[in-house]
Every structure is written in C-alpha cells, then in structure tokens.
Design a protein around this motif. Sequence first.
Motif, PDB file in Angstrom:
ATOM      1  N   PHE A 189     -53.194 -61.967  14.954  1.00  0.00           N
ATOM      2  CA  PHE A 189     -52.138 -62.897  14.561  1.00  0.00           C
ATOM      3  C   PHE A 189     -51.001 -62.783  15.558  1.00  0.00           C
ATOM      4  O   PHE A 189     -50.235 -61.821  15.546  1.00  0.00           O
ATOM      5  CB  PHE A 189     -51.661 -62.556  13.147  1.00  0.00           C
ATOM      6  CG  PHE A 189     -50.742 -63.571  12.529  1.00  0.00           C
ATOM      7  CD1 PHE A 189     -51.226 -64.791  12.106  1.00  0.00           C
ATOM      8  CD2 PHE A 189     -49.403 -63.295  12.372  1.00  0.00           C
ATOM      9  CE1 PHE A 189     -50.381 -65.729  11.528  1.00  0.00           C
ATOM     10  CE2 PHE A 189     -48.534 -64.217  11.795  1.00  0.00           C
ATOM     11  CZ  PHE A 189     -49.034 -65.438  11.367  1.00  0.00           C
ATOM     12  N   GLY A 243     -44.410 -67.858  12.203  1.00  0.00           N
ATOM     13  CA  GLY A 243     -45.354 -66.882  11.661  1.00  0.00           C
ATOM     14  C   GLY A 243     -45.075 -66.547  10.220  1.00  0.00           C
ATOM     15  O   GLY A 243     -46.002 -66.324   9.428  1.00  0.00           O
ATOM     16  N   TYR A 247     -48.634 -67.484   8.093  1.00  0.00           N
ATOM     17  CA  TYR A 247     -49.523 -66.389   7.700  1.00  0.00           C
ATOM     18  C   TYR A 247     -50.191 -66.675   6.362  1.00  0.00           C
ATOM     19  O   TYR A 247     -51.301 -66.212   6.101  1.00  0.00           O
ATOM     20  CB  TYR A 247     -48.764 -65.057   7.653  1.00  0.00           C
ATOM     21  CG  TYR A 247     -48.000 -64.788   6.381  1.00  0.00           C
ATOM     22  CD1 TYR A 247     -48.591 -64.092   5.333  1.00  0.00           C
ATOM     23  CD2 TYR A 247     -46.696 -65.241   6.214  1.00  0.00           C
ATOM     24  CE1 TYR A 247     -47.894 -63.845   4.153  1.00  0.00           C
ATOM     25  CE2 TYR A 247     -45.994 -64.997   5.051  1.00  0.00           C
ATOM     26  CZ  TYR A 247     -46.596 -64.309   4.021  1.00  0.00           C
ATOM     27  OH  TYR A 247     -45.914 -64.076   2.862  1.00  0.00           O
ATOM     28  N   ASP A 250     -53.024 -69.364   7.545  1.00  0.00           N
ATOM     29  CA  ASP A 250     -53.856 -68.989   8.689  1.00  0.00           C
ATOM     30  C   ASP A 250     -54.503 -67.619   8.504  1.00  0.00           C
ATOM     31  O   ASP A 250     -55.624 -67.394   8.962  1.00  0.00           O
ATOM     32  CB  ASP A 250     -53.016 -68.962   9.978  1.00  0.00           C
ATOM     33  CG  ASP A 250     -52.869 -70.322  10.624  1.00  0.00           C
ATOM     34  OD1 ASP A 250     -53.624 -71.232  10.251  1.00  0.00           O
ATOM     35  OD2 ASP A 250     -51.985 -70.482  11.487  1.00  0.00           O
ATOM     36  N   LEU A 251     -53.794 -66.708   7.851  1.00  0.00           N
ATOM     37  CA  LEU A 251     -54.199 -65.309   7.833  1.00  0.00           C
ATOM     38  C   LEU A 251     -54.774 -64.864   6.486  1.00  0.00           C
ATOM     39  O   LEU A 251     -55.897 -64.366   6.414  1.00  0.00           O
ATOM     40  CB  LEU A 251     -52.986 -64.450   8.210  1.00  0.00           C
ATOM     41  CG  LEU A 251     -53.170 -62.962   8.469  1.00  0.00           C
ATOM     42  CD1 LEU A 251     -54.251 -62.718   9.511  1.00  0.00           C
ATOM     43  CD2 LEU A 251     -51.851 -62.348   8.907  1.00  0.00           C
ATOM     44  N   ALA A 260     -55.702 -56.671  10.179  1.00  0.00           N
ATOM     45  CA  ALA A 260     -54.897 -57.673  10.875  1.00  0.00           C
ATOM     46  C   ALA A 260     -54.113 -56.984  11.982  1.00  0.00           C
ATOM     47  O   ALA A 260     -53.508 -55.929  11.760  1.00  0.00           O
ATOM     48  CB  ALA A 260     -53.938 -58.371   9.917  1.00  0.00           C
ATOM     49  N   PHE A 262     -50.978 -57.639  14.177  1.00  0.00           N
ATOM     50  CA  PHE A 262     -49.779 -58.477  14.156  1.00  0.00           C
ATOM     51  C   PHE A 262     -49.018 -58.272  15.457  1.00  0.00           C
ATOM     52  O   PHE A 262     -48.638 -57.140  15.779  1.00  0.00           O
ATOM     53  CB  PHE A 262     -48.927 -58.079  12.941  1.00  0.00           C
ATOM     54  CG  PHE A 262     -47.530 -58.625  12.938  1.00  0.00           C
ATOM     55  CD1 PHE A 262     -47.281 -59.909  12.495  1.00  0.00           C
ATOM     56  CD2 PHE A 262     -46.473 -57.844  13.372  1.00  0.00           C
ATOM     57  CE1 PHE A 262     -45.986 -60.415  12.487  1.00  0.00           C
ATOM     58  CE2 PHE A 262     -45.173 -58.335  13.369  1.00  0.00           C
ATOM     59  CZ  PHE A 262     -44.935 -59.625  12.923  1.00  0.00           C
ATOM     60  N   ILE A 295     -44.823 -60.055   5.732  1.00  0.00           N
ATOM     61  CA  ILE A 295     -46.227 -60.297   6.093  1.00  0.00           C
ATOM     62  C   ILE A 295     -47.071 -59.065   5.823  1.00  0.00           C
ATOM     63  O   ILE A 295     -48.169 -59.141   5.250  1.00  0.00           O
ATOM     64  CB  ILE A 295     -46.319 -60.738   7.568  1.00  0.00           C
ATOM     65  CG1 ILE A 295     -45.614 -62.089   7.764  1.00  0.00           C
ATOM     66  CG2 ILE A 295     -47.779 -60.816   8.018  1.00  0.00           C
ATOM     67  CD1 ILE A 295     -45.505 -62.525   9.219  1.00  0.00           C
TER      68      ILE A 295
END
Length: 390
Positions: A189, A243, A247, A250-251, A260, A262, A295
């Motif tokens: 990401f 972001g 997130y 997308d994540l 992940a 980052f 996040i």
Amino acid sequence: MPRRVCTFAVAHTDISAQPFNNAARTVRIFAPNNLSGSAVYVKFSNYYSDGPVWVGNATIGLADAKGRLVPDTVRPLTVHGDTSFALVPQRDVFSDRVALPVQPGCTITVSLYYPGGEKVTSGNFVGIFANRSVKGDHCDAPALPKARLWTDLSKSVLPWDISSATTTLSEVIVEQDDALPAPRVVAMFGDSIMQQGAWVTPFTARLYEHFRGEVSVCNLGIGGNRLLYGATPASRGMYGHAGIERYRYDLLPIEGLTHAVFALGTNDLGHPGTGGAPEEELITVDQYAAAARTIADALHKQGVKVYAGLILPREVNHLFPPEREALRRAINRWIAEEGPFDAVLDLGAPIADTDDGVGMKKEFALPDGLHPNLAGGRAIAEAIDLSLFA
C-alpha cells in the motif's frame, strides 16, 4: 469447502488525463501467480467513470515466459454468462467462476476488448502488468499485436511502459481447496515508488521463489498518492484518493489478506506548493501519526500484520528544501520508535547516499532523484528479511 484468495490486485484511479486511449483496442493483463487452485474469478472496477464501460469480449488463460497464450488454456471470461457486458459507474463486478487450474509459477492473463469509442477512465496508469494492442479484438490471439510505445522514454529510462494502463480489472482471485494450508496474502500500500515495481517486482520474485505456493503479493501503489490529501488539481484525479480514505476499499477487502506493507508519505512532503496543492497541506508528524494509526488499527482488527516502510531518501533541491528533509527524518523517527507496526522496513538504507548524507546514490536513482531505478529496486528487494513473511 473451497476458499477464495486474492493472487493479484491493482489500485484504480481516474486515468482520463493520460494521453493514450484503449477504445477499440484489446488490453491484456499479465498477473504473476504463486498459488495453486482449480478455478479463478476476476473483479472488475469502474469507479472512476461517468458512464458505463462496455467490454465487447473477454478471455482468461495462461501465458508462457514470452507472454504468448498457452494453447488449450484460454477460456471465455463471462459476467452473468456473457463475454460481452457493461460495467456501470462506481461499482465493482465479479466475473463468473472459470474452471482454470493454476499452479505456482504460472502467469494468468486476462484479455479485454473495448469496442466503443469512449475512453476507459478507471484503471492503474503505470503499465507494468498490461499491454495494449493495435485496434481490434485480439482476445484470442496467441501473441498480442502490441501498439507502439507512446514514447521511447519507456525503453531507455523508466522501468515501466507509460503507454499501457491496466484498465477495468482490479483483482484476480484463485479458488482453492481449504484442505490446503491457507496462503499469506501481502498487500503493498503505497505511492509510485511501489507502483512502478522497481523494488516490489524483484521482492515479489524473491518471495515466490522462497515460499513457493505459500504467498501472493498485491501491488496497490498509486503514483502521486498521498496519505492525508487527495489528488492535486494538476493530476485531474490520476493520483487517487488519499490513503486515509482509499484503504477502506483498496486494502481491507482483499480476500485472504494477512500482511500489509504501508509506505506512504513522500508526496505529502513533496506536493504542497506544486500542482495546485497549497503549502498548507504540508503534513505534520502528528497528522502523519494519526492517519497511520487509523490504518494500522483497522488492519490489526482484521488480524493483519502491518509493516511500515520508512520514507525513502530523496534529492534536496528547490522543490524539496532542507526543511522538508528534516520533516522526512522526523516522520521516519516516529515510524521507527513510536509507530503501531509489527515491523519497520528501512527501505532507504541499501540505497542512501551515506557520503553526502542525503538522497540516494546516483547509481540507484532515476534522474528525478525521487524514485529508485532498477538497480536501486533490486538493492532494496535483496535487503528485506523474508522471514517476516514466513
């Protein structure tokens, strides 16, 4: 019972500002695969469009080392039973199940023909996974008749083709027997330093060689992306949503996600004062920390391990003065000493110019002084401890 695991993914933005056009052409996407399975699905996305996008034909199959379709592997790729389908705006759509056995080391190919005259505007604009054809439906062609590169810069300087975008497709998902050990799914990401693949591609190759059949990597990098603010006006949406917003879609929804990586922040430092981004958008350490914690906390709640990459060194000049370099170092100190991460990856250490104390070594940097070149990417990839993904 079968389970579904993501083996490939890209993040989408509004790519209407790009000068090329996939209308009346075929786009072939090459998805490296390290998982075994008996069937595949494709996730289509059309979030960044004002109207429906029409796919006139679609196939899926396997490619050999030269990028040619392997005979007898090509299958129709359908939505509700039809290889011709419309994708409405701001929606995700899953294909029907395709019985296509896959094994570690194979490359899954998806070919999409766009018959209309409209420009396809939802996709990922750095073409490390896609090729675009000359005009026509070439979904079944063993070798795609590729369009000429838009510029020779892609051949001589950049480690990617800037004339081919991955359009419409956002994920490839493998169906496998849940009697098999569950694989690790690693989502990357970040921004263009991830998106361009200079270090992510050789890192993925190392992972796939070391953990054959056990791990997949999804590159969710977006060029120009920032953690706290969205695309600058000059990019016309190409740099994507912030972001801290993207997130969530997308994540977090990546199927089977376990890890992940980052790595956002360099554009939060570099963009303010350029491209229509006001100076007031220059991020502070506290703002960075709050967004990164949000996040990381969301990922931890899903049982995902979160590894943070330190912001890479970059050339100090009139666009990136010493004050911003000091801020980069302060954010990196927070990441390393106080961040809520399971591990910290010092991505800049292998390529930093230790003689001058700032920026990258010239042999490891592209001319912009911001991105690692292919040699720099390999140096970063070789320095990452693979045991973190065991």
